[in-house]
Design a protein around this motif. Sequence first.
Motif, PDB file in Angstrom:
ATOM      1  N   GLY A 110       0.783  -1.223   0.000  1.00 36.93           N
ATOM      2  CA  GLY A 110       0.000   0.000   0.000  1.00 36.93           C
ATOM      3  C   GLY A 110       0.817   1.277   0.000  1.00 36.93           C
ATOM      4  N   CYS A 111       0.442   2.183  -0.898  1.00 42.89           N
ATOM      5  CA  CYS A 111       1.092   3.487  -0.957  1.00 42.89           C
ATOM      6  C   CYS A 111       0.072   4.566  -0.609  1.00 42.89           C
ATOM      7  N   HIS A 164       1.420   1.905   8.803  1.00 42.96           N
ATOM      8  CA  HIS A 164       1.751   0.484   8.858  1.00 42.96           C
ATOM      9  C   HIS A 164       2.882   0.098   7.906  1.00 42.96           C
ATOM     10  N   ILE A 165       2.758   0.458   6.646  1.00 44.10           N
ATOM     11  CA  ILE A 165       3.677  -0.015   5.615  1.00 44.10           C
ATOM     12  C   ILE A 165       4.836   0.958   5.458  1.00 44.10           C
ATOM     13  N   PRO A 166       6.079   0.479   5.461  1.00 47.30           N
ATOM     14  CA  PRO A 166       7.238   1.385   5.373  1.00 47.30           C
ATOM     15  C   PRO A 166       7.297   2.096   4.025  1.00 47.30           C
ATOM     16  N   LEU A 167       7.836   3.303   4.037  1.00 49.59           N
ATOM     17  CA  LEU A 167       8.046   4.048   2.805  1.00 49.59           C
ATOM     18  C   LEU A 167       9.277   3.521   2.066  1.00 49.59           C
ATOM     19  N   PRO A 168       9.359   3.745   0.754  1.00 54.01           N
ATOM     20  CA  PRO A 168      10.540   3.304  -0.002  1.00 54.01           C
ATOM     21  C   PRO A 168      11.850   3.845   0.564  1.00 54.01           C
ATOM     22  N   GLN A 179       5.849  -0.075  -4.433  1.00 57.05           N
ATOM     23  CA  GLN A 179       6.591   0.088  -5.675  1.00 57.05           C
ATOM     24  C   GLN A 179       6.540   1.535  -6.162  1.00 57.05           C
ATOM     25  N   ASN A 180       5.470   2.243  -5.805  1.00 59.08           N
ATOM     26  CA  ASN A 180       5.305   3.632  -6.204  1.00 59.08           C
ATOM     27  C   ASN A 180       5.677   4.556  -5.047  1.00 59.08           C
ATOM     28  N   LEU A 197       7.645  -7.212  -3.972  1.00 52.15           N
ATOM     29  CA  LEU A 197       6.237  -7.293  -4.327  1.00 52.15           C
ATOM     30  C   LEU A 197       5.528  -8.290  -3.421  1.00 52.15           C
ATOM     31  N   PRO A 198       4.248  -8.040  -3.093  1.00 48.49           N
ATOM     32  CA  PRO A 198       3.507  -8.997  -2.258  1.00 48.49           C
ATOM     33  C   PRO A 198       3.172 -10.252  -3.026  1.00 48.49           C
TER      34      PRO A 198
END
Length: 311
Positions: free
Chosen positions: A144-145, A175-179, A202-203, A308-309
Amino acid sequence: MKTQRSIFLLLLCCLIVQNLATKRFLKFNEDGEFKIAQFTDLHFGVDRYDVKTIGVQRILLDLEQPDFVALTGDTITGRYSDTVEKGKKAWNKAVGEMAKRDIPWGLKQVQKGNCGNFNLEKIDLILKRLIKENPRLHGRFGYGCVQPNQIDWFNEVSSEFSREYPNHMGIVLFHIPLPEMLEFWHTDISFGTQEEIVCCPQNNTGLYQAMVDNGNIKLVLNGHDHINDYCTRSKSRAPDLWMCYGRKTGYGYYNPVPPMYHGARIIQLFNNQTTGTTFTTWIRDRQRRKIFQHLHKPDCILDEQCVLPKV
C-alpha cells in the motif's frame, strides 16, 4: 499548555473520535515527559497465539507504563475474524490490557468504527487522519502506498497546525514502510536489524518529501515487516527526521527468531522550554530487556527494490 511546543501525531487511516463521559487530554507530565509504546502486527484472532500476545502486552505495559499506546496496523487478522462476533472477540482482546490499566490508545486501522479511548483536543498531542493506503496506483501493484490526494490533505493539515504551533514536533505513524526506509538502510547510518527485504510500495508518491518540506516532522513509525526493527534517516536530506520500525508484538503469522524476541518500540518524549521537544527510543522485548540498537553502516547497495507482495 506551558509552551507552544507540542506533539503532532498522525495515525494513518483512523481518526480517534470516541467520546468519554469526561474528556481525556494527552499531555506532557509535570516533568515535561510523555512516553509512547508502539504495538505493531498484533494479529489477534487465533486463541493459541492471542494468549501469548497478551502475555507480551502485560510485560511491556507493566515495565514501561506508557502514557499512550499506538497500534500501527495488522491489529486483527481478517481471515480469522470474518464475522461480527469473531471480530468483536479479537478486538476486545487486542485492547483489553490497555483498558484494564486505563491507558489511552489509538490505532491505524481500516475498519469502520471507533478507534480509540480518549477525546482529542489541540493540546499537547493531536491525532489526525489519512485515508487508507492503496495497494494500486497508476496500474502498478504493490504494498500500500499513500495517494497524492492524501498527501495534499497532509500538507493542508500540517501547514494549519504549524501556523498555530510553530515549534511543534511532529510524529507520523502508519503500517507499511516508505521506499526511503529501504534506500536509507543502504546509503546512510541506521540503528537496528534488517532480517527481511523491506516490503514497501513500488510507487513512491512523495510522502517522505512532504514530511521533509513540513520541517517539523521528526519521527516516523511503521510496522508491517515482522523481523525488521531498525531506525534510519538521510543525513543529507533531513538529518533530524528519523524513520523507525517497531518490534513485532503479536504471535500471528511469521515471528522473530531468538535472539530477536517479540516486543515494542518505546518512544520517550521530552518537552523543554529552551531546547524544544526531543525524543529517545529503544526496544523493550518480552525477555524484559531494554535494547538500544547496534549501528549499521551504509553498504552502498543501490539496486535493491521494494519486494512485491505474494498474490
